[in-house]
Design a protein around this motif. Structure first.
Motif, PDB file in Angstrom:
ATOM      1  N   GLY A 102       0.812  -1.216   0.000  1.00  0.00           N
ATOM      2  CA  GLY A 102       0.000   0.000   0.000  1.00  0.00           C
ATOM      3  C   GLY A 102       0.842   1.261   0.000  1.00  0.00           C
ATOM      4  O   GLY A 102       0.528   2.237  -0.686  1.00  0.00           O
ATOM      5  N   LEU A 103       1.939   1.250   0.763  1.00  0.00           N
ATOM      6  CA  LEU A 103       2.847   2.403   0.764  1.00  0.00           C
ATOM      7  C   LEU A 103       3.457   2.616  -0.617  1.00  0.00           C
ATOM      8  O   LEU A 103       3.486   3.742  -1.134  1.00  0.00           O
ATOM      9  N   HIS A 105       2.309   1.541  -3.475  1.00  0.00           N
ATOM     10  CA  HIS A 105       1.232   1.883  -4.405  1.00  0.00           C
ATOM     11  C   HIS A 105       0.881   3.366  -4.296  1.00  0.00           C
ATOM     12  O   HIS A 105       0.696   4.049  -5.295  1.00  0.00           O
ATOM     13  N   ARG A 106       0.800   3.842  -3.064  1.00  0.00           N
ATOM     14  CA  ARG A 106       0.494   5.261  -2.842  1.00  0.00           C
ATOM     15  C   ARG A 106       1.529   6.152  -3.516  1.00  0.00           C
ATOM     16  O   ARG A 106       1.209   7.125  -4.182  1.00  0.00           O
ATOM     17  N   VAL A 107       2.813   5.815  -3.356  1.00  0.00           N
ATOM     18  CA  VAL A 107       3.884   6.589  -3.978  1.00  0.00           C
ATOM     19  C   VAL A 107       3.784   6.516  -5.488  1.00  0.00           C
ATOM     20  O   VAL A 107       3.887   7.532  -6.185  1.00  0.00           O
ATOM     21  N   ILE A 110      -0.200   7.980  -6.401  1.00  0.00           N
ATOM     22  CA  ILE A 110      -0.562   9.304  -5.888  1.00  0.00           C
ATOM     23  C   ILE A 110       0.648  10.222  -5.800  1.00  0.00           C
ATOM     24  O   ILE A 110       0.526  11.439  -5.863  1.00  0.00           O
ATOM     25  N   LYS A 112       2.685  10.372  -3.112  1.00  0.00           N
ATOM     26  CA  LYS A 112       2.889  10.831  -1.718  1.00  0.00           C
ATOM     27  C   LYS A 112       3.381   9.688  -0.875  1.00  0.00           C
ATOM     28  O   LYS A 112       2.988   8.617  -0.913  1.00  0.00           O
TER      29      LYS A 112
END
Length: 112
Positions: A102-103, A105-107, A110, A112
């Motif tokens: 998830g971390l 994927h967020r980077v 998104i 961030k």
């Protein structure tokens, strides 16, 4: 190898796992309980956005699947505490990997 209904056995085990963990909230509840027992109100605060009705429903389903245990203490008013079972704790590695995915994927998505 196929089962009686024509599904590959690996697909059946994945389907069973997804059915036990289906929905938006179960993994978040397990994550909250992984750091120790919680009362209902504590869970409703830690799992932001969940309603009391949905939390109650999810806890009952998770108890039925032996992922969590519900313990009622003989106090007035009665105190109820939820904790993760050994079976539920066996998902710790899955939760950790999902967290890291998830971390990343967020980077990636998104930024961030």
């Amino acid at each position: 190898m196929l089962t009686e209904n024509g599904c590959p056995k690996t697909a059946l085990s994945i389907r069973d796992a997804l059915e036990a963990l289906e929905g938006r909230w179960k993994l978040l509840i397990l994550f909250a309980l992984s750091s120790g027992p919680r009362r209902f109100r504590q869970l409703s605060v830690e799992v932001a956005g969940i309603t009391d009705k949905v939390l109650s429903k999810e806890l009952k389903a998770m108890e039925m699947n032996q992922l969590i245990r519900r313990q009622v203490f003989d106090t007035f008013p009665p105190t109820v505490e939820y904790s993760i079972t050994e079976h539920g704790a066996s998902l710790d590695k899955v939760l950790e990997e999902l967290h890291y995915w998830g971390l990343a994927h967020r980077v990636k998505i998104i930024g961030k």
